[in-house]
Design a protein around this motif. Structure first.
Motif, PDB file in Angstrom:
ATOM      1  N   ARG A  89       0.846  -1.198   0.000  1.00  0.00           N
ATOM      2  CA  ARG A  89       0.000   0.000   0.000  1.00  0.00           C
ATOM      3  C   ARG A  89       0.879   1.245   0.000  1.00  0.00           C
ATOM      4  NH1 ARG A  89      -4.016  -2.215   4.662  1.00  0.00           N
ATOM      5  NH2 ARG A  89      -5.373  -3.401   3.283  1.00  0.00           N
ATOM      6  N   ARG A  90       0.399   2.264  -0.709  1.00  0.00           N
ATOM      7  CA  ARG A  90       1.091   3.553  -0.716  1.00  0.00           C
ATOM      8  C   ARG A  90       0.559   4.368   0.457  1.00  0.00           C
ATOM      9  NH1 ARG A  90       4.273   5.856  -3.953  1.00  0.00           N
ATOM     10  NH2 ARG A  90       3.772   4.470  -5.679  1.00  0.00           N
ATOM     11  N   TYR A  91       1.454   4.683   1.372  1.00  0.00           N
ATOM     12  CA  TYR A  91       1.101   5.491   2.538  1.00  0.00           C
ATOM     13  C   TYR A  91       1.534   6.935   2.304  1.00  0.00           C
ATOM     14  CZ  TYR A  91      -0.265   1.641   5.574  1.00  0.00           C
ATOM     15  OH  TYR A  91      -0.935   0.591   6.139  1.00  0.00           O
ATOM     16  N   TYR A  92       0.795   7.832   2.900  1.00  0.00           N
ATOM     17  CA  TYR A  92       1.072   9.266   2.810  1.00  0.00           C
ATOM     18  C   TYR A  92       1.393   9.770   4.207  1.00  0.00           C
ATOM     19  CZ  TYR A  92      -0.986   8.725  -1.762  1.00  0.00           C
ATOM     20  OH  TYR A  92      -1.237   8.304  -3.040  1.00  0.00           O
ATOM     21  N   SER A  93       2.404  10.612   4.295  1.00  0.00           N
ATOM     22  CA  SER A  93       2.786  11.193   5.580  1.00  0.00           C
ATOM     23  C   SER A  93       2.963  12.693   5.419  1.00  0.00           C
ATOM     24  CB  SER A  93       4.071  10.554   6.105  1.00  0.00           C
ATOM     25  OG  SER A  93       5.136  10.787   5.204  1.00  0.00           O
ATOM     26  N   LEU A  94       2.814  13.385   6.508  1.00  0.00           N
ATOM     27  CA  LEU A  94       2.901  14.844   6.523  1.00  0.00           C
ATOM     28  C   LEU A  94       4.360  15.288   6.527  1.00  0.00           C
ATOM     29  CD1 LEU A  94       0.789  17.118   6.730  1.00  0.00           C
ATOM     30  CD2 LEU A  94       1.050  17.030   9.195  1.00  0.00           C
ATOM     31  N   THR A  95       4.691  16.266   5.706  1.00  0.00           N
ATOM     32  CA  THR A  95       6.040  16.854   5.702  1.00  0.00           C
ATOM     33  C   THR A  95       6.036  18.067   6.634  1.00  0.00           C
ATOM     34  OG1 THR A  95       5.536  18.349   3.890  1.00  0.00           O
ATOM     35  CG2 THR A  95       6.416  16.163   3.293  1.00  0.00           C
ATOM     36  N   GLU A  96       7.205  18.629   6.844  1.00  0.00           N
ATOM     37  CA  GLU A  96       7.279  19.856   7.655  1.00  0.00           C
ATOM     38  C   GLU A  96       6.485  20.988   6.986  1.00  0.00           C
ATOM     39  OE1 GLU A  96       8.187  20.730  10.751  1.00  0.00           O
ATOM     40  OE2 GLU A  96       8.370  18.558  10.934  1.00  0.00           O
ATOM     41  N   ALA A  97       6.558  21.075   5.658  1.00  0.00           N
ATOM     42  CA  ALA A  97       5.779  22.092   4.942  1.00  0.00           C
ATOM     43  C   ALA A  97       4.282  21.837   5.135  1.00  0.00           C
ATOM     44  CB  ALA A  97       6.129  22.094   3.461  1.00  0.00           C
ATOM     45  N   GLY A  98       3.884  20.560   5.166  1.00  0.00           N
ATOM     46  CA  GLY A  98       2.490  20.211   5.409  1.00  0.00           C
ATOM     47  C   GLY A  98       2.055  20.607   6.806  1.00  0.00           C
ATOM     48  N   ARG A  99       2.937  20.391   7.776  1.00  0.00           N
ATOM     49  CA  ARG A  99       2.639  20.800   9.160  1.00  0.00           C
ATOM     50  C   ARG A  99       2.462  22.318   9.243  1.00  0.00           C
ATOM     51  NH1 ARG A  99       2.914  16.617  12.450  1.00  0.00           N
ATOM     52  NH2 ARG A  99       4.314  14.922  11.907  1.00  0.00           N
ATOM     53  N   SER A 100       3.324  23.032   8.542  1.00  0.00           N
ATOM     54  CA  SER A 100       3.232  24.507   8.545  1.00  0.00           C
ATOM     55  C   SER A 100       1.940  24.978   7.893  1.00  0.00           C
ATOM     56  CB  SER A 100       4.424  25.121   7.815  1.00  0.00           C
ATOM     57  OG  SER A 100       5.612  24.849   8.504  1.00  0.00           O
ATOM     58  N   ALA A 101       1.565  24.353   6.773  1.00  0.00           N
ATOM     59  CA  ALA A 101       0.318  24.725   6.089  1.00  0.00           C
ATOM     60  C   ALA A 101      -0.881  24.436   6.981  1.00  0.00           C
ATOM     61  CB  ALA A 101       0.192  23.970   4.762  1.00  0.00           C
ATOM     62  N   LEU A 102      -0.864  23.291   7.663  1.00  0.00           N
ATOM     63  CA  LEU A 102      -1.957  22.943   8.571  1.00  0.00           C
ATOM     64  C   LEU A 102      -2.016  23.907   9.750  1.00  0.00           C
ATOM     65  CD1 LEU A 102      -4.257  21.099   9.427  1.00  0.00           C
ATOM     66  CD2 LEU A 102      -2.525  19.569  10.452  1.00  0.00           C
ATOM     67  N   GLU A 103      -0.871  24.270  10.268  1.00  0.00           N
ATOM     68  CA  GLU A 103      -0.821  25.221  11.381  1.00  0.00           C
ATOM     69  C   GLU A 103      -1.380  26.580  10.956  1.00  0.00           C
ATOM     70  OE1 GLU A 103       2.629  27.402  13.958  1.00  0.00           O
ATOM     71  OE2 GLU A 103       2.825  25.225  13.687  1.00  0.00           O
ATOM     72  N   GLU A 104      -1.013  27.030   9.768  1.00  0.00           N
ATOM     73  CA  GLU A 104      -1.528  28.306   9.268  1.00  0.00           C
ATOM     74  C   GLU A 104      -3.048  28.247   9.104  1.00  0.00           C
ATOM     75  OE1 GLU A 104      -0.937  31.484   5.593  1.00  0.00           O
ATOM     76  OE2 GLU A 104       0.108  29.563   5.511  1.00  0.00           O
ATOM     77  N   PHE A 105      -3.541  27.171   8.508  1.00  0.00           N
ATOM     78  CA  PHE A 105      -4.990  27.004   8.341  1.00  0.00           C
ATOM     79  C   PHE A 105      -5.678  26.988   9.703  1.00  0.00           C
ATOM     80  CE2 PHE A 105      -8.781  24.374   8.149  1.00  0.00           C
ATOM     81  CZ  PHE A 105      -9.498  24.991   7.135  1.00  0.00           C
ATOM     82  N   SER A 106      -5.109  26.230  10.641  1.00  0.00           N
ATOM     83  CA  SER A 106      -5.708  26.119  11.975  1.00  0.00           C
ATOM     84  C   SER A 106      -5.737  27.458  12.700  1.00  0.00           C
ATOM     85  CB  SER A 106      -4.933  25.095  12.816  1.00  0.00           C
ATOM     86  OG  SER A 106      -5.034  23.824  12.238  1.00  0.00           O
ATOM     87  N   THR A 107      -4.766  28.301  12.429  1.00  0.00           N
ATOM     88  CA  THR A 107      -4.722  29.634  13.034  1.00  0.00           C
ATOM     89  C   THR A 107      -5.773  30.551  12.410  1.00  0.00           C
ATOM     90  OG1 THR A 107      -2.372  29.400  13.519  1.00  0.00           O
ATOM     91  CG2 THR A 107      -3.247  31.649  13.432  1.00  0.00           C
ATOM     92  N   LEU A 108      -5.949  30.458  11.094  1.00  0.00           N
ATOM     93  CA  LEU A 108      -6.886  31.336  10.392  1.00  0.00           C
ATOM     94  C   LEU A 108      -8.337  30.876  10.475  1.00  0.00           C
ATOM     95  CD1 LEU A 108      -4.805  32.001   7.163  1.00  0.00           C
ATOM     96  CD2 LEU A 108      -5.236  33.591   9.047  1.00  0.00           C
TER      97      LEU A 108
END
Length: 126
Positions: A89-108
């Motif tokens: 199976r192809r698994y997907y994981s969060l990168t540091e850039a993904g964490r930053s994008a999620l953090e920005e979204f969560s803040t806004l």
């Protein structure tokens, strides 16, 4: 989070209507990033988790292109893992850039949601 909404006219679930589709398009990638925050997942697993919430339920035809976009944008990485019940199976994981994008979204998001709620409230706008 509201799992779904009911259409008062027909009692049918409005989670598949055009308004819900547009809202879903706007937030789905951030919801996927949030699911990846807790650890790597494969596509069908993400579909099942999103399917727990009718307003977020989507199809393979939506999730896999979205996952490809997240990978191309550097927000997610992929790797293969053996499966006991079939092919790898192809698994997907969060990168540091993904964490930053999620953090920005969560803040806004709270201010965005509050603003929309304010605009939608009857008598709240001059």
């Amino acid at each position: 989070m509201v799992p779904g909404i009911t259409n008062p006219e027909g009692g049918a679930d409005a989670a598949d209507g055009p308004v819900a589709t547009q809202l879903r398009k706007g937030v789905l990638e951030y919801c996927v990033l949030a699911l990846l925050r807790d650890g790597p997942r494969y596509g069908v697993e993400l579909l099942q988790e999103l399917g727990r919430f009718p307003m977020l339920a989507t199809s393979q035809g939506t999730i896999y292109p979205l996952l490809s976009r997240l990978r191309r944008a550097g927000l997610a990485d992929t790797f293969l893992r053996d499966s006991a019940s079939g092919p790898s199976r192809r698994y997907y994981s969060l990168t540091e850039a993904g964490r930053s994008a999620l953090e920005e979204f969560s803040t806004l998001w709270p201010a965005f949601r509050e603003t929309v709620d304010h605009v939608l409230a009857p008598g709240e706008n001059p």
